[in-house]
Design a protein around this motif. Structure first.
Motif, PDB file in Angstrom:
ATOM      1  N   THR A  20     -68.982 -56.025 -18.331  1.00 32.22           N
ATOM      2  CA  THR A  20     -67.528 -56.034 -18.458  1.00 32.22           C
ATOM      3  C   THR A  20     -67.003 -55.147 -19.576  1.00 32.22           C
ATOM      4  OG1 THR A  20     -67.622 -57.985 -19.878  1.00 32.22           O
ATOM      5  CG2 THR A  20     -67.355 -58.360 -17.502  1.00 32.22           C
ATOM      6  N   VAL A  21     -67.873 -54.749 -20.488  1.00 36.02           N
ATOM      7  CA  VAL A  21     -67.472 -53.878 -21.594  1.00 36.02           C
ATOM      8  C   VAL A  21     -68.512 -52.773 -21.740  1.00 36.02           C
ATOM      9  CG1 VAL A  21     -66.940 -53.712 -24.067  1.00 36.02           C
ATOM     10  CG2 VAL A  21     -66.337 -55.778 -22.803  1.00 36.02           C
ATOM     11  N   ARG A  22     -68.035 -51.568 -21.987  1.00 38.13           N
ATOM     12  CA  ARG A  22     -68.910 -50.424 -22.221  1.00 38.13           C
ATOM     13  C   ARG A  22     -68.465 -49.735 -23.504  1.00 38.13           C
ATOM     14  NH1 ARG A  22     -73.886 -49.081 -20.086  1.00 38.13           N
ATOM     15  NH2 ARG A  22     -74.154 -46.845 -19.833  1.00 38.13           N
ATOM     16  N   TRP A  23     -69.422 -49.340 -24.347  1.00 37.56           N
ATOM     17  CA  TRP A  23     -69.117 -48.571 -25.547  1.00 37.56           C
ATOM     18  C   TRP A  23     -69.760 -47.192 -25.446  1.00 37.56           C
ATOM     19  CZ3 TRP A  23     -70.643 -53.741 -25.951  1.00 37.56           C
ATOM     20  CH2 TRP A  23     -69.705 -54.614 -26.520  1.00 37.56           C
ATOM     21  N   VAL A  24     -69.042 -46.189 -25.891  1.00 38.02           N
ATOM     22  CA  VAL A  24     -69.549 -44.825 -25.941  1.00 38.02           C
ATOM     23  C   VAL A  24     -69.250 -44.271 -27.329  1.00 38.02           C
ATOM     24  CG1 VAL A  24     -69.329 -42.475 -25.056  1.00 38.02           C
ATOM     25  CG2 VAL A  24     -69.275 -44.411 -23.487  1.00 38.02           C
ATOM     26  N   ALA A  25     -70.226 -43.600 -27.935  1.00 32.35           N
ATOM     27  CA  ALA A  25     -70.037 -42.983 -29.246  1.00 32.35           C
ATOM     28  C   ALA A  25     -70.310 -41.493 -29.148  1.00 32.35           C
ATOM     29  CB  ALA A  25     -70.966 -43.615 -30.276  1.00 32.35           C
ATOM     30  N   LEU A  26     -69.354 -40.700 -29.613  1.00 28.45           N
ATOM     31  CA  LEU A  26     -69.523 -39.254 -29.715  1.00 28.45           C
ATOM     32  C   LEU A  26     -69.756 -38.924 -31.181  1.00 28.45           C
ATOM     33  CD1 LEU A  26     -66.554 -38.057 -27.457  1.00 28.45           C
ATOM     34  CD2 LEU A  26     -68.846 -38.779 -26.753  1.00 28.45           C
ATOM     35  N   PHE A  27     -70.966 -38.496 -31.528  1.00 29.87           N
ATOM     36  CA  PHE A  27     -71.317 -38.142 -32.897  1.00 29.87           C
ATOM     37  C   PHE A  27     -71.231 -36.628 -33.073  1.00 29.87           C
ATOM     38  CE2 PHE A  27     -73.759 -42.063 -32.125  1.00 29.87           C
ATOM     39  CZ  PHE A  27     -73.447 -42.817 -33.247  1.00 29.87           C
ATOM     40  N   ASN A  28     -70.691 -36.220 -34.212  1.00 38.68           N
ATOM     41  CA  ASN A  28     -70.627 -34.798 -34.576  1.00 38.68           C
ATOM     42  C   ASN A  28     -71.388 -34.612 -35.879  1.00 38.68           C
ATOM     43  OD1 ASN A  28     -69.961 -32.127 -35.143  1.00 38.68           O
ATOM     44  ND2 ASN A  28     -67.931 -32.657 -35.929  1.00 38.68           N
ATOM     45  N   THR A  29     -72.568 -34.007 -35.810  1.00 34.40           N
ATOM     46  CA  THR A  29     -73.369 -33.817 -37.019  1.00 34.40           C
ATOM     47  C   THR A  29     -73.051 -32.504 -37.732  1.00 34.40           C
ATOM     48  OG1 THR A  29     -75.192 -32.767 -35.800  1.00 34.40           O
ATOM     49  CG2 THR A  29     -75.252 -35.170 -36.024  1.00 34.40           C
ATOM     50  N   ALA A  30     -72.102 -31.733 -37.205  1.00 39.51           N
ATOM     51  CA  ALA A  30     -71.731 -30.453 -37.815  1.00 39.51           C
ATOM     52  C   ALA A  30     -70.980 -30.670 -39.127  1.00 39.51           C
ATOM     53  CB  ALA A  30     -70.875 -29.633 -36.852  1.00 39.51           C
ATOM     54  N   ASP A  31     -70.916 -29.606 -39.921  1.00 41.14           N
ATOM     55  CA  ASP A  31     -70.252 -29.671 -41.224  1.00 41.14           C
ATOM     56  C   ASP A  31     -68.753 -29.450 -41.130  1.00 41.14           C
ATOM     57  OD1 ASP A  31     -72.709 -30.089 -42.409  1.00 41.14           O
ATOM     58  OD2 ASP A  31     -73.013 -27.959 -42.885  1.00 41.14           O
ATOM     59  N   GLU A  32     -68.230 -29.299 -39.936  1.00 44.06           N
ATOM     60  CA  GLU A  32     -66.790 -29.157 -39.754  1.00 44.06           C
ATOM     61  C   GLU A  32     -66.349 -29.976 -38.539  1.00 44.06           C
ATOM     62  OE1 GLU A  32     -69.135 -26.631 -37.488  1.00 44.06           O
ATOM     63  OE2 GLU A  32     -68.785 -26.232 -39.636  1.00 44.06           O
ATOM     64  N   ALA A  33     -65.080 -30.378 -38.542  1.00 45.86           N
ATOM     65  CA  ALA A  33     -64.533 -31.095 -37.391  1.00 45.86           C
ATOM     66  C   ALA A  33     -64.557 -30.185 -36.171  1.00 45.86           C
ATOM     67  CB  ALA A  33     -63.111 -31.547 -37.691  1.00 45.86           C
ATOM     68  N   ARG A  34     -64.714 -30.789 -35.011  1.00 52.25           N
ATOM     69  CA  ARG A  34     -64.747 -29.992 -33.795  1.00 52.25           C
ATOM     70  C   ARG A  34     -64.352 -30.854 -32.607  1.00 52.25           C
ATOM     71  NH1 ARG A  34     -70.008 -30.542 -31.470  1.00 52.25           N
ATOM     72  NH2 ARG A  34     -69.899 -28.448 -30.596  1.00 52.25           N
ATOM     73  N   ARG A  35     -63.893 -30.180 -31.558  1.00 57.11           N
ATOM     74  CA  ARG A  35     -63.603 -30.886 -30.319  1.00 57.11           C
ATOM     75  C   ARG A  35     -64.905 -31.058 -29.541  1.00 57.11           C
ATOM     76  NH1 ARG A  35     -58.575 -32.094 -29.857  1.00 57.11           N
ATOM     77  NH2 ARG A  35     -58.964 -33.075 -27.822  1.00 57.11           N
ATOM     78  N   VAL A  36     -65.064 -32.241 -29.014  1.00 55.72           N
ATOM     79  CA  VAL A  36     -66.226 -32.556 -28.203  1.00 55.72           C
ATOM     80  C   VAL A  36     -65.729 -32.938 -26.822  1.00 55.72           C
ATOM     81  CG1 VAL A  36     -68.185 -34.111 -27.884  1.00 55.72           C
ATOM     82  CG2 VAL A  36     -67.595 -33.293 -30.183  1.00 55.72           C
TER      83      VAL A  36
END
Length: 441
Positions: free
Chosen positions: A363-379
């Motif tokens: 009934t619930v799903r979690w998704v995590a988008l990790f960004n290991t780069a040294d600057e913010a970015r669109r994923v």
């Protein structure tokens, strides 16, 4: 005292990152009171006294050679009264355990594998046997980073007798959690088995469960999984972790290997949380607020919860900043730790890492988008690649509690809606999707 919570990973505080070998009874109780008042309602329930509570000359930033450990006439360790004044009457840590239990919490205690060298040299009697401590030691088996102990010779029948009595000695004080060091690197299978047997016997005698935590996990192999599950509740999968971004990044890979095996049969442990106010008298570094920034802290916490690692806070709770405490007790985050299953890495491309987990009923799903780069970015990730099936238009960012809008399906995305989000440098977007069981593959 709260019951043993086998279906969720342990949550607690450990003295090591703040106080190293020098923590006092007053400091343990201050952290226990803070936990009981501010954290217990989100599952935090254990306070652990780490190394050298039996060492009267203990100091910050390391161990002493040939330390004059305190032990009784059988070689059983005793707390230092100068640091644990309730032990001055000879009752050990009974007074501290009672105070912690009265707060509704559990008391943990650190031990090293084996038996004190000085106790071996003294040839003390092993209770109920004709043997002495000199007979049961393996003087060829030592720890590379702490010279206090020899290993036990588990081929000698007196070794189990002595270990049973030693574990009964500390569990009898009211200890509910044992962190036992120098067990896994190298892997001492005989010591692991002997400890588990001693703990089971103490549990039967004293009528309560005792959590077994093994460390450190340097180079720990998945080939040990069945043995670990049979003999421990949690086990470290890395060396010590500190407040360095590179340490967090390294755990992404380790967590990916071990997370599929986390559950009530045992909890792979990604190590303590070096967050908040640390280094007060610790092994490493000077007093400081953890060097991990807000986004890095949330990356760490998100990964630990998706991997269902135990959460053992290393920072001094009463002097830790409110923002860190708020993250540690964030109900949306703790919900992942308590209710999720099947946490795993789904995608790793360059600086992008995607994880997902769900509730067992779907009934619930979690998704995590990790960004290991040294600057913010669109994923940008197709929802299907993130483990979301159908048209997830009810996504919520767990950390901000804001609704997340997905992009429409396109031919380029394979007729799949797309998660297209700004992710901060060294940061994460943790998304929650309310769904129905029929939506999941």
């Amino acid at each position: 005292m709260q019951p043993h919570r086998a279906n969720t990973p342990p949550q607690g505080w450990n003295s090591w990152d703040s106080y190293g070998t020098t923590v006092t009874e007053a400091e343990v109780l201050a952290n226990a009171r803070f936990m009981a008042e501010h954290m217990a309602d989100t599952g935090w329930d254990t306070v652990v006294v780490d190394a050298q509570w039996f060492e009267p000359t203990a100091r910050a930033h390391g161990y002493n050679d040939d330390a004059p450990l305190l032990f009784d006439g059988h070689g059983f360790l005793q707390p230092v009264p100068a640091r644990f004044p309730s032990a001055a009457d000879g009752s050990g840590l009974t007074g501290l355990a009672t105070a912690v239990h009265d707060l509704g919490l559990r008391l943990g205690l650190h031990l090293m594998r084996g038996i004190a060298r000085r106790a071996v040299a003294a040839a003390l009697p092993v209770p109920g046997t004709p043997w002495t401590t000199a007979d049961i030691a393996d003087t060829t088996s030592t720890c590379t980073w702490n010279g206090d102990n020899y290993g036990l010779d588990h081929s000698h029948p007196g070794a189990q007798v002595w270990l049973d009595a030693m574990i009964d000695h500390v569990v009898g004080w009211g200890v509910d959690f044992l962190k036992v060091d120098d067990m896994l690197a190298p892997y001492h299978a005989d010591a692991v088995e002997a400890l588990a047997l001693a703990v089971r016997r103490a549990e039967a005698k004293h009528g309560r469960p005792v959590t077994i935590s093994l460390s450190p996990g340097t180079h720990l192999s998945l080939a040990r999984l069945d043995h670990l599950r049979a003999h421990a509740d949690m086990w470290r999968v890395s060396d010590d972790l500190w407040d360095r971004w590179e340490d967090v990044v390294d755990q992404l890979g380790r967590a990916a290997r071990w997370a599929p095996h986390a559950g009530s049969a045992g909890w792979p442990d990604a190590d303590m949380l070096p967050l908040g106010r640390i280094g007060l008298r610790a092994e490493r570094g000077e007093p400081r607020d953890a060097l991990l920034g807000t986004d890095e802290r949330r990356t760490l916490l998100t990964l630990w919860c998706l991997a269902r690692s135990p959460l053992m806070m290393g920072g001094d709770l009463p002097t830790t900043d409110a923002a860190t405490v708020a993250d540690l007790t964030h109900r949306g985050l703790i919900d992942v730790l308590h209710r999720s299953a099947g946490g795993r890495e789904l995608l790793r491309e360059g600086d992008t890492v995607v994880w997902a987990a769900g509730t067992p009923d779907g009934t619930v799903r979690w998704v995590a988008l990790f960004n290991t780069a040294d600057e913010a970015r669109r994923v940008a990730v197709p929802a299907g690649a993130a483990g979301l099936i159908g048209h997830p238009d009810t996504l919520v960012d767990v950390w901000s509690d804001e609704k997340v809008v997905t992009l429409p399906a396109t031919a380029a995305s394979g007729h799949d809606v797309v998660l297209d989000l700004e992710v901060p440098a060294h940061g994460v977007r943790l998304l929650r999707h309310e769904t129905h069981a029929m939506d999941l593959s």
